[in-house]
Write a protein that holds these residues in place. Structure first.
Motif, PDB file in Angstrom:
ATOM      1  N   THR A 319      34.329  40.813   7.296  1.00 44.44           N
ATOM      2  CA  THR A 319      33.055  41.498   7.446  1.00 44.44           C
ATOM      3  C   THR A 319      32.766  42.360   6.223  1.00 44.44           C
ATOM      4  OG1 THR A 319      33.396  41.559   9.832  1.00 44.44           O
ATOM      5  CG2 THR A 319      31.724  43.013   8.915  1.00 44.44           C
ATOM      6  N   GLY A 320      31.563  42.216   5.687  1.00 46.24           N
ATOM      7  CA  GLY A 320      31.169  43.006   4.524  1.00 46.24           C
ATOM      8  C   GLY A 320      29.696  43.352   4.586  1.00 46.24           C
ATOM      9  N   SER A 321      29.193  43.910   3.498  1.00 46.76           N
ATOM     10  CA  SER A 321      27.800  44.343   3.460  1.00 46.76           C
ATOM     11  C   SER A 321      26.872  43.244   2.955  1.00 46.76           C
ATOM     12  CB  SER A 321      27.668  45.578   2.556  1.00 46.76           C
ATOM     13  OG  SER A 321      28.137  45.281   1.244  1.00 46.76           O
ATOM     14  N   THR A 322      27.427  42.102   2.562  1.00 49.56           N
ATOM     15  CA  THR A 322      26.611  41.001   2.064  1.00 49.56           C
ATOM     16  C   THR A 322      26.877  39.751   2.881  1.00 49.56           C
ATOM     17  OG1 THR A 322      28.321  40.403   0.452  1.00 49.56           O
ATOM     18  CG2 THR A 322      26.599  41.920  -0.276  1.00 49.56           C
ATOM     19  N   LEU A 323      25.910  38.841   2.879  1.00 49.35           N
ATOM     20  CA  LEU A 323      26.066  37.576   3.576  1.00 49.35           C
ATOM     21  C   LEU A 323      27.039  36.665   2.829  1.00 49.35           C
ATOM     22  CD1 LEU A 323      22.359  36.836   4.594  1.00 49.35           C
ATOM     23  CD2 LEU A 323      24.205  37.699   6.043  1.00 49.35           C
ATOM     24  N   ILE A 324      27.633  35.757   3.564  1.00 47.29           N
ATOM     25  CA  ILE A 324      28.616  34.848   2.986  1.00 47.29           C
ATOM     26  C   ILE A 324      27.896  33.742   2.234  1.00 47.29           C
ATOM     27  CG2 ILE A 324      30.482  33.249   3.524  1.00 47.29           C
ATOM     28  CD1 ILE A 324      30.961  34.921   6.056  1.00 47.29           C
ATOM     29  N   ASP A 325      28.365  33.490   1.021  1.00 49.46           N
ATOM     30  CA  ASP A 325      27.817  32.410   0.196  1.00 49.46           C
ATOM     31  C   ASP A 325      28.976  31.495  -0.183  1.00 49.46           C
ATOM     32  OD1 ASP A 325      26.533  30.725  -1.469  1.00 49.46           O
ATOM     33  OD2 ASP A 325      25.799  32.249  -2.865  1.00 49.46           O
ATOM     34  N   GLN A 328      30.387  30.797  -3.773  1.00 48.18           N
ATOM     35  CA  GLN A 328      31.256  31.736  -4.477  1.00 48.18           C
ATOM     36  C   GLN A 328      32.712  31.288  -4.437  1.00 48.18           C
ATOM     37  OE1 GLN A 328      30.569  35.560  -2.731  1.00 48.18           O
ATOM     38  NE2 GLN A 328      28.499  35.752  -3.548  1.00 48.18           N
TER      39      GLN A 328
END
Length: 413
Positions: A319-325, A328
């Motif tokens: 879990t983080g502050s950005t969406l998963i891409d 990357q």
């Protein structure tokens, strides 16, 4: 190169011998540098196809991991709370052997010692209150006895006056009987009050003060634990390294450890290798493997695959502050595999942390000898798979022989 030479012996060489001695073509005449392709085209094409097939077969069923490390576990040496170092017990050396329970360093414990003294005084105070309560209980018991005696005296006097009144009303007046009755009632109340006071002191002695004493003793134990934490001990047998503390240094567990403890049972146990994802269907627990490590030149270590990690690191999500891409994830992760020595103490001479090259070998011996019905083509293929593993084993040994020359002479390391 080895595969190409091997395949040329089966393809190009027979083709050349056929054209040279059967067809009578001569080198430098019919067979020249410019006519090699035309004259030996069948052998060259067959050699290339066989070489590619052989290399694919070898490296798929007998995979290689060039990223293999002799792993070991480390324990950071740090206190549970920050403090200033007042004493160290480990000598200033690169490595120091310690036993479980040996002290490593000690922090300033003035505040913790004061807390222990305060807790000890609280215990002493409550123990004094217990002794005082015992004296209060003795006083309460005496007061109960005194009240009972007074009540009995008043009751006896009342009974005597009532008996005389019943025999002759002129001897005792009714007013005297009422006064004695009031006296009996008052002394009965005094007895109940004395008994209540006795029960209160007894409860204080049996329940309240023992509970306070246990609480004080618990606080003393807690303070003693905090005092003991000021001295850091080795939890297991092992080796202390990178220990650079000096008297007066500030140690904070949130900043950096004071050193590293390498457990004695965490060394020379296993090798962790990373195989390519294409080997996911081949790498299985129980496979025989071999390792060559630069720290042990000219030596091949027999291993066995102990466990294979089913998850790949490239697919983990947090879990983080950005969406998963997914774009990357550029570099694919390897299949993490644990390998243990095939024989006892097989990794004893290998320094922990050494980098190795590992070959794993597919074996179909059990299937071929199980009596299972296998077709002719599959039977030949399985035998071929087991046989070509010898080529990979020879390549590993050739790498072990050339490694000192490549490292010391060619690269100058």
């Amino acid at each position: 190169m080895f595969e190409l030479l091997f395949c040329s012996l089966l393809t190009i060489l027979p083709d050349f011998l056929f054209r040279r001695y059967v067809q009578g073509k001569r080198i430098g005449h019919e067979i020249t540098l410019y006519s090699v392709w035309f004259e030996l085209r069948y052998g060259i094409v067959t050699c290339l196809m066989l070489t590619v097939s052989l290399i694919t077969l070898i490296f798929y069923y007998h995979p290689t991991a060039v990223t293999a490390v002799s792993t070991f576990r480390t324990i950071p040496i740090m206190p549970e709370s920050p403090g200033r170092v007042v004493e160290t017990f480990v000598p200033v050396e690169l490595e120091t052997q310690v036993k479980a329970g040996d002290p490593i360093f000690k922090l300033d414990s003035s505040r913790q010692k004061a807390d222990v003294v305060t807790a000890q005084q609280q215990v002493v105070e409550i123990e004094g209150e217990l002794e005082l309560a015992k004296g209060e209980l003795a006083v309460a018991n005496a007061q109960v006895d005194q009240a009972r005696a007074s009540l009995k005296q008043a009751q006896d006097e009342l009974d005597t006056r009532q008996e005389l009144y019943q025999r002759n009303a002129n001897v005792v007046s009714e007013r005297d009987i009422e006064k004695l009755q009031n006296t009996v009632d008052a002394r009965s109340g005094a007895l109940r009050a004395a008994e209540a006071q006795q029960e209160l002191v007894q409860t204080k002695l049996d329940v309240a003060l023992p509970a306070k004493l246990k609480s004080a003793q618990a606080r003393l134990s807690e303070a003693q634990v905090e005092l003991d934490k000021m001295t850091v001990y080795a939890g297991v047998d092992g080796t202390v390294t990178q220990f650079l503390l000096r008297r007066g240094d500030i140690v904070n567990p949130f900043m950096r450890p004071a050193g590293i403890l390498i457990p004695a049972d965490a060394q020379r146990e296993r090798i962790v290798a990373g195989f390519g994802q294409i080997e996911a269907q081949v790498i299985k627990p129980g496979m025989v493997a071999e390792a060559f490590c630069g720290a042990l030149p000219f030596k091949v270590i027999p291993l066995v695959v102990a466990d294979v990690q089913t998850q790949l690191a490239s697919g983990q999500i947090s879990t983080g502050s950005t969406l998963i891409d997914t774009s990357q994830t550029v570099k694919p992760s390897t299949i993490t595999t644990l390998l243990e020595p095939l024989y006892e103490d097989g990794l004893r001479e290998l320094p922990p942390g050494a980098v190795c090259i590992v070959n794993a070998y597919t074996s179909n011996h059990d299937r071929l000898s199980s009596g299972e019905e296998i077709g002719t083509g599959e039977f030949i293929f399985l035998h071929a798979v087991d046989t070509v593993g010898l080529v990979h084993a020879m390549i590993l040994r050739l790498q072990a022989l050339l490694y000192p020359i490549q490292t010391l002479v060619l690269t100058g390391h």
